[in-house]
Design a protein around this motif. Structure first.
Motif, PDB file in Angstrom:
ATOM      1  N   SER A 180       0.915  -1.119   0.027  1.00 33.83           N
ATOM      2  CA  SER A 180      -0.039  -0.086  -0.154  1.00 33.83           C
ATOM      3  C   SER A 180       0.880   1.425   0.133  1.00 33.83           C
ATOM      4  CB  SER A 180      -1.020  -0.028   1.251  1.00 33.83           C
ATOM      5  OG  SER A 180      -0.036   0.240   2.455  1.00 33.83           O
ATOM      6  N   ILE A 181       0.356   2.311  -0.513  1.00 35.06           N
ATOM      7  CA  ILE A 181       1.031   3.725  -0.442  1.00 35.06           C
ATOM      8  C   ILE A 181       1.372   3.931   1.015  1.00 35.06           C
ATOM      9  CG2 ILE A 181       0.590   6.374  -0.712  1.00 35.06           C
ATOM     10  CD1 ILE A 181      -0.644   5.195  -3.531  1.00 35.06           C
ATOM     11  N   GLU A 182       0.457   3.826   1.820  1.00 30.03           N
ATOM     12  CA  GLU A 182       0.773   4.331   3.245  1.00 30.03           C
ATOM     13  C   GLU A 182       1.902   3.616   4.060  1.00 30.03           C
ATOM     14  OE1 GLU A 182      -2.197   3.021   2.056  1.00 30.03           O
ATOM     15  OE2 GLU A 182      -3.636   4.788   2.505  1.00 30.03           O
ATOM     16  N   LEU A 183       1.869   2.142   3.377  1.00 22.76           N
ATOM     17  CA  LEU A 183       3.163   1.193   4.050  1.00 22.76           C
ATOM     18  C   LEU A 183       4.449   1.625   3.423  1.00 22.76           C
ATOM     19  CD1 LEU A 183       3.816  -1.120   5.983  1.00 22.76           C
ATOM     20  CD2 LEU A 183       3.295  -2.564   4.140  1.00 22.76           C
ATOM     21  N   ILE A 184       4.355   1.957   2.123  1.00 23.31           N
ATOM     22  CA  ILE A 184       5.693   2.295   1.329  1.00 23.31           C
ATOM     23  C   ILE A 184       6.152   3.564   1.819  1.00 23.31           C
ATOM     24  CG2 ILE A 184       6.400   3.132  -1.003  1.00 23.31           C
ATOM     25  CD1 ILE A 184       4.508   1.108  -2.084  1.00 23.31           C
ATOM     26  N   ALA A 185       5.132   4.539   1.897  1.00 18.37           N
ATOM     27  CA  ALA A 185       5.796   6.078   2.626  1.00 18.37           C
ATOM     28  C   ALA A 185       6.438   5.685   4.007  1.00 18.37           C
ATOM     29  CB  ALA A 185       4.514   6.723   2.720  1.00 18.37           C
ATOM     30  N   LYS A 186       5.835   4.969   4.736  1.00 17.59           N
ATOM     31  CA  LYS A 186       6.244   4.893   6.150  1.00 17.59           C
ATOM     32  C   LYS A 186       7.766   4.181   6.154  1.00 17.59           C
ATOM     33  CE  LYS A 186       5.124   2.578  10.692  1.00 17.59           C
ATOM     34  NZ  LYS A 186       4.186   1.539  11.326  1.00 17.59           N
ATOM     35  N   SER A 187       7.848   3.168   5.029  1.00 14.60           N
ATOM     36  CA  SER A 187       8.968   2.295   5.154  1.00 14.60           C
ATOM     37  C   SER A 187      10.089   3.105   4.349  1.00 14.60           C
ATOM     38  CB  SER A 187       8.680   1.141   4.331  1.00 14.60           C
ATOM     39  OG  SER A 187       7.721   0.335   4.819  1.00 14.60           O
ATOM     40  N   LEU A 188       9.976   3.853   3.439  1.00 19.12           N
ATOM     41  CA  LEU A 188      11.094   4.514   2.790  1.00 19.12           C
ATOM     42  C   LEU A 188      11.048   6.183   3.273  1.00 19.12           C
ATOM     43  CD1 LEU A 188      10.443   3.170  -0.756  1.00 19.12           C
ATOM     44  CD2 LEU A 188      12.193   2.412   1.105  1.00 19.12           C
TER      45      LEU A 188
ATOM     46  N   ARG B  15       2.691   8.494  -4.117  1.00 21.23           N
ATOM     47  CA  ARG B  15       1.366   8.524  -5.101  1.00 21.23           C
ATOM     48  C   ARG B  15       1.695   9.176  -6.212  1.00 21.23           C
ATOM     49  NH1 ARG B  15      -1.668  10.409  -2.062  1.00 21.23           N
ATOM     50  NH2 ARG B  15      -2.837   8.610  -1.251  1.00 21.23           N
ATOM     51  N   GLY B  16       2.754  10.182  -6.514  1.00 23.94           N
ATOM     52  CA  GLY B  16       3.242  10.611  -7.462  1.00 23.94           C
ATOM     53  C   GLY B  16       4.141   9.654  -8.384  1.00 23.94           C
ATOM     54  N   LEU B  17       4.850   8.803  -7.672  1.00 17.98           N
ATOM     55  CA  LEU B  17       6.056   8.106  -8.222  1.00 17.98           C
ATOM     56  C   LEU B  17       5.292   6.944  -8.739  1.00 17.98           C
ATOM     57  CD1 LEU B  17       8.780   7.869  -5.489  1.00 17.98           C
ATOM     58  CD2 LEU B  17       8.938   8.887  -7.900  1.00 17.98           C
ATOM     59  N   THR B  18       3.972   6.383  -8.274  1.00 11.35           N
ATOM     60  CA  THR B  18       3.306   5.205  -8.675  1.00 11.35           C
ATOM     61  C   THR B  18       2.350   5.625  -9.771  1.00 11.35           C
ATOM     62  OG1 THR B  18       1.897   5.261  -6.782  1.00 11.35           O
ATOM     63  CG2 THR B  18       3.890   3.915  -6.507  1.00 11.35           C
ATOM     64  N   LYS B  19       2.085   6.792 -10.003  1.00  8.77           N
ATOM     65  CA  LYS B  19       1.084   7.104 -10.951  1.00  8.77           C
ATOM     66  C   LYS B  19       0.768   6.443 -12.209  1.00  8.77           C
ATOM     67  CE  LYS B  19      -1.180  11.285 -13.064  1.00  8.77           C
ATOM     68  NZ  LYS B  19      -1.215  12.698 -12.999  1.00  8.77           N
TER      69      LYS B  19
ATOM     70  N   MET C 218       9.162   8.374   3.163  1.00 11.79           N
ATOM     71  CA  MET C 218       8.481   9.432   1.983  1.00 11.79           C
ATOM     72  C   MET C 218       7.002   9.851   2.321  1.00 11.79           C
ATOM     73  SD  MET C 218       9.450   7.481  -1.444  1.00 11.79           S
ATOM     74  CE  MET C 218      11.013   7.385  -2.007  1.00 11.79           C
ATOM     75  N   SER C 219       6.497  10.852   1.990  1.00 15.10           N
ATOM     76  CA  SER C 219       5.362  11.060   2.227  1.00 15.10           C
ATOM     77  C   SER C 219       4.420  10.717   1.264  1.00 15.10           C
ATOM     78  CB  SER C 219       4.998  12.917   1.859  1.00 15.10           C
ATOM     79  OG  SER C 219       5.090  13.009   0.549  1.00 15.10           O
TER      80      SER C 219
END
Length: 283
Positions: free
Chosen positions: A256-264, A272-276, A266-267
């Motif tokens: 999920s976006i939330e999990l990726i942001a927390k792990s790396l 969201r911009g990277l995975t658009k 990032m906001s």
């Protein structure tokens, strides 16, 4: 990194609104139906099945969506989402959820005319809508239907409804039953409301259940493994560019976006911009 003992303590401190607990409580069809009826002011004649954290992925190449609680009635489909943290992009999120629910129905051989009424219900502990200054609008409930801008008497009649509750201002709600439920959601205090007390007792019983504790631990260990792999990937790659590549890779593999942001670190907006582009390709 959370230790086993920390996860055990986390279980003991869970409330109705926490991920995992919310879905477990709504396993009871009667509880699901009563919550929906109270918040949406509709009658649920029966619950065919309360499907928890349903994943809808129409094609193997398509990015799916995981819904908290997915209910079917004889003439309606209801997605109930609990949001304990500030909600980002509420409009686009409900648009996507609605489309996935419809596709899931049509995949089963239905014609457009056979689509059931679709309700998307978000129960938020924070105001889901904010103005340009970042401040919430302060409404206890936001209800959206599709109508004609030129003449509000003309309704698109697409049989869809999106409702967002803002539990943080439960005092503003006139309906006593809704106010009591939102108060419980926001404060975890039952008061004299029978339904809230029932929910609280179920939460307590689940926390004492060995099966629930085992399932919760397994779920958290799975998420923890994803986080560990994501962090290690980012550390080994070292550069910002490679960290961005790691974000895309984990998103493509279902994180999920939330999990990726927390792990790396990032906001969510950055992720969201990277995975658009990935979302567009998979849509």
């Amino acid at each position: 990194m959370e230790k086993y003992e920390d996860l055990q303590k986390k279980i003991d401190s869970l409330t109705f609104t926490d991920d995992g607990m919310f879905q477990a409580v709504l396993r009871d069809p009667e509880i699901s139906a009563e919550l929906v009826e109270r918040l949406l002011h509709i009658k649920v004649d029966h619950v065919e099945y309360p499907e928890l954290e349903k994943t809808i992925a129409p094609f193997y190449t398509t990015k799916g969506v995981r819904l908290d609680v997915y209910l079917r009635d004889s003439d309606k489909i209801i997605d109930v989402e609990m949001q304990s943290y500030p909600l980002e992009e509420p409009g686009k999120r409900t648009r996507y959820y609605n489309s996935m629910v419809d596709i899931d129905s049509l995949m089963k051989g239905q014609d457009y005319s056979e689509l059931k009424d679709c309700y998307i219900l978000f129960i938020c502990k924070h105001d889901p809508f904010r103005n340009e200054n970042g401040h919430g609008y302060g409404l206890p409930c936001y209800t959206f239907r599709n109508k004609c801008e030129e003449d509000l008497r003309v309704n698109l009649n697409d049989k869809t409804l999106k409702v967002f509750y803002n539990a943080s201002v439960y005092e503003k709600v006139k309906d006593e039953r809704v106010r009591a439920l939102l108060r419980f959601i926001y404060t975890n205090e039952c008061g004299k409301d029978d339904f809230s007390n029932r929910l609280s007792k179920i939460v307590k019983k689940l926390k004492e259940s060995e099966k629930f504790r085992s399932d919760f631990l397994a779920m958290n260990l799975h998420d923890r493994d994803i986080t560990k792999r994501a962090r290690q990937e980012g550390i080994e790659l070292g550069t910002q560019q490679k960290a961005e590549d790691a974000a895309r890779a984990f998103f493509a593999n279902g994180a999920s976006i939330e999990l990726i942001a927390k792990s790396l670190s990032m906001s969510e907006e950055e992720v969201r911009g990277l995975t658009k582009d990935i979302s567009l390709v998979n849509s």
